[in-house]
Enzyme design. Structure first.
Site, PDB file in Angstrom:
ATOM      1  N   SER A 117       0.837  -1.195   0.000  1.00 52.11           N
ATOM      2  CA  SER A 117       0.000   0.000   0.000  1.00 52.11           C
ATOM      3  C   SER A 117       0.870   1.243   0.000  1.00 52.11           C
ATOM      4  CB  SER A 117      -0.898   0.002   1.236  1.00 52.11           C
ATOM      5  OG  SER A 117      -0.118   0.300   2.380  1.00 52.11           O
ATOM      6  N   LYS A 118       0.205   2.384  -0.161  1.00 51.73           N
ATOM      7  CA  LYS A 118       0.977   3.609  -0.221  1.00 51.73           C
ATOM      8  C   LYS A 118       1.744   3.855   1.086  1.00 51.73           C
ATOM      9  CE  LYS A 118      -3.279   6.200   0.692  1.00 51.73           C
ATOM     10  NZ  LYS A 118      -4.277   7.053   0.043  1.00 51.73           N
ATOM     11  N   ARG A 119       1.201   3.353   2.151  1.00 53.19           N
ATOM     12  CA  ARG A 119       1.870   3.477   3.443  1.00 53.19           C
ATOM     13  C   ARG A 119       3.257   2.835   3.409  1.00 53.19           C
ATOM     14  NH1 ARG A 119      -0.242  -0.146   6.859  1.00 53.19           N
ATOM     15  NH2 ARG A 119       1.773  -0.549   7.678  1.00 53.19           N
ATOM     16  N   HIS A 120       3.352   1.692   2.718  1.00 55.17           N
ATOM     17  CA  HIS A 120       4.630   0.980   2.684  1.00 55.17           C
ATOM     18  C   HIS A 120       5.697   1.716   1.905  1.00 55.17           C
ATOM     19  CE1 HIS A 120       1.721  -2.424   3.438  1.00 55.17           C
ATOM     20  NE2 HIS A 120       2.518  -2.445   4.475  1.00 55.17           N
ATOM     21  N   GLY A 121       5.272   2.522   0.944  1.00 56.44           N
ATOM     22  CA  GLY A 121       6.249   3.285   0.181  1.00 56.44           C
ATOM     23  C   GLY A 121       7.052   4.170   1.111  1.00 56.44           C
TER      24      GLY A 121
END
Length: 506
Positions: free
Chosen positions: A263-267
């Site tokens: 997810s964008k969080r992991h980026g």
RNA sequence: GCUCCGUUCGUAUAAUGGUAGUACGCCUGAUUUUCUCUCAGGAAACAAGAGUUCGAUUCUCUUACGGAGUACCA
């Protein structure tokens, strides 16, 4: 089945296109190209509350960056349009009403509050999974539990309603998934999904099957998150008397830790982009592969192997090779973790092989463009050749090779100190003179001259070269010493020579 | 909780009813004035148990673990 292959990529314009979505699009594209079929873009914007301005343009721009432009879609032409579901709103009514008339769907007058209340009651009774299904249907306010007269009155009074699918109580619904084989669900486990919302818009489930049918989609290739609701879709195809397309549910792309979808969080957490292009809104900015300096073809190659393999040991594929090798049969079942190291490696490989002129053109459109504009293309092309084996990302050409675009900003003083011997001062002066005398200012000649000098004076290369390297580039990392000299030219070499004096006194 | 899906070196994956290959990453060496690139070599995996079988990583079942879904979102 028709041998006319038509596939679609059907994202929802609720934000930037995730890299997993790009892979889904890519697999659709590859199958279409391989089979001589048609690749369609369909915008699934039935939820008007989640509409995000710019998201559709972002999706198109991303696909175009990868050069997997749709054959049909909004703005791309095609005679199965319109390709935005919001523009197809009126089309769906006919089909919902057929299902209602056939007794396969029904009106539900429950308000959102009613549903929330029902859920809370179920929870209080220890039931974790409230399901609007055959068990509860009769207890709710809908055209199944109500009499025909009551229903008619409610409708005439313009009471808000949704339409739900009436799932049969006992039926095994099974379908053949190309990736997973036969998958089956017991119908009593399924809920009566809403297929038409209170605002008159269809939900995904309805719009999806109607559009796939009308657009003559032959293969539905989508993420595994849709597997669970496929039973509902299959049932609707049965209700409508339509032939269902072939399904292929792709494994998910997992975060590097492997505990969930990427997810964008992991980026942000792992320090790499998860979106193809940068996405900038008032309050949020997400990095993109393009802006980070990745080559579109390299990312495409990397992505192609995340969940698919050719069955051979080949890793690097040109677009044509990918198209030829691609097959739904070789899609892997299990989720694949995102590995930025591998992405970097692909990019490095692609940059080593990419024509210099192409690289230059891209560099001219990037962050260091202004600095580059002070040099001729001829000069920059030579610089690219000198640096290409030493870069991973596009911007590394300039970031790691800045000493080819001006004097070093800083010097590796520590190594200079270690390697510089006062007794060699005379030799550095002599080598400077030697260089200044050269009219044939090529790497080859310069190398020969300096090496001959070192040999005839019985000096070690290690006493001389590191010093020359530092005064020219400031660092111990870099291209061939004499190739650098040739590129920057005699005048610049002699100017940089002055550093030898200042560094001695540090 | 329930339903569905999955499980081969750290990661991505291949093959096979007779114990496992490739790539990234990692380590060592060669080459190089250096950093790379390249080349050579190395460490590193079949989740567990049971069954079928002469023999299972491969087939079946169970368990464990992981993931997805479970909205008037897609």
């Amino acid at each position: 089945m028709s041998d006319n292959i038509r596939v679609r990529f059907a994202p929802s314009p609720t934000g930037p296109l995730h890299i997993g979505g790009v892979r889904t699009a890519l697999y659709n594209y590859l199958l279409a190209r391989k089979m001589g079929g048609t690749f369609i873009l369909r915008i699934e914007d039935t939820d008007q509350t989640r509409y995000v301005a710019g998201a559709e343009d972002y999706i198109k721009e991303a696909l175009e960056w990868f050069d997997i432009t749709p054959d049909e879609g909004p703005g791309y032409g095609g005679n199965h349009g319109p390709y935005r579901q919001s523009e197809r709103k009126d089309l769906y009514a006919e089909y919902v009403h057929k299902m209602v008339e056939d007794g396969n769907a029904y009106y539900a007058f429950d308000t959102p509050e009613d549903l929330t209340k029902a859920r809370e009651e179920a929870k209080a009774n220890g039931n974790h999974s409230f399901k609007y299904n055959w068990e509860i249907r009769e207890k709710m306010r809908n055209s199944v539990s109500l009499s025909a007269k009551e229903t008619k009155e409610l409708l005439e009074a313009n009471t808000p309603y949704t339409i739900r699918l009436k799932i049969p109580t006992e039926q095994t619904i099974s379908f053949n998934d190309v990736v997973r084989g036969e998958v089956s669900f017991a119908s009593y486990e399924l809920d009566d999904k809403v297929i038409m919302k209170g605002d008159g818009m269809p939900t995904y489930h309805l719009a999806n099957i109607v559009d796939d049918h009308l657009m003559e989609i032959s293969h539905v290739i989508r993420g595994e998150e849709w597997l669970s609701s496929t039973a509902h879709h299959v049932l609707m195809y049965q209700f409508m008397g339509w032939e269902a397309p072939t399904f292929a549910h792709l494994p998910l792309i997992l975060n590097p830790a492997g505990n969930g979808k990427l997810s964008k969080r992991h980026g942000a957490k792992f320090g790499f982009p998860v979106f193809p292009l940068e996405w900038k809104q008032e309050e949020e900015t997400y990095r993109g592969f393009r802006e980070d300096g990745f080559d579109a073809d390299a990312v495409m190659n990397f992505l192609s192997l995340l969940g698919w393999s050719s069955g051979t040991d080949q890793e690097k594929f040109t677009r044509e090779e990918l198209i030829q090798a691609f097959s739904l049969d070789n899609i892997v079942k299990s989720g694949a973790r995102f590995d930025i190291d591998k992405a970097n490696w692909f990019n490095q490989q692609y940059l080593m092989e990419k024509p210099g002129a192409d690289i230059l053109e891209i560099l001219k459109g990037r962050k260091n463009a202004e600095q580059l504009s002070q040099y001729s293309d001829d000069y920059l092309l030579k610089m690219i050749e000198l640096m290409r084996e030493r870069v991973i990302l596009f911007d590394d050409f300039v970031d790691n090779g800045s000493f080819l675009l001006g004097s070093p900003k800083e010097y590796d003083e520590k190594t200079f100190k270690k390697k510089y011997k006062n007794e060699n001062a005379v030799h550095f002066d002599a080598i400077k003179s030697l260089i200044s005398e050269q009219t044939d200012f090529t790497a080859e000649n310069l190398g020969n001259q300096v090496k001959n000098y070192i040999k005839s004076n019985e000096l070690g290369f290690g006493a001389i070269f590191p010093i020359l390297r530092i005064i020219l580039s400031g660092t111990m990392k870099g291209p061939d010493l004499f190739a650098m000299m040739e590129l920057i030219g005699k005048e610049e070499v002699l100017i940089r020579w002055e550093a030898i004096n200042t560094l001695q006194n540090v």
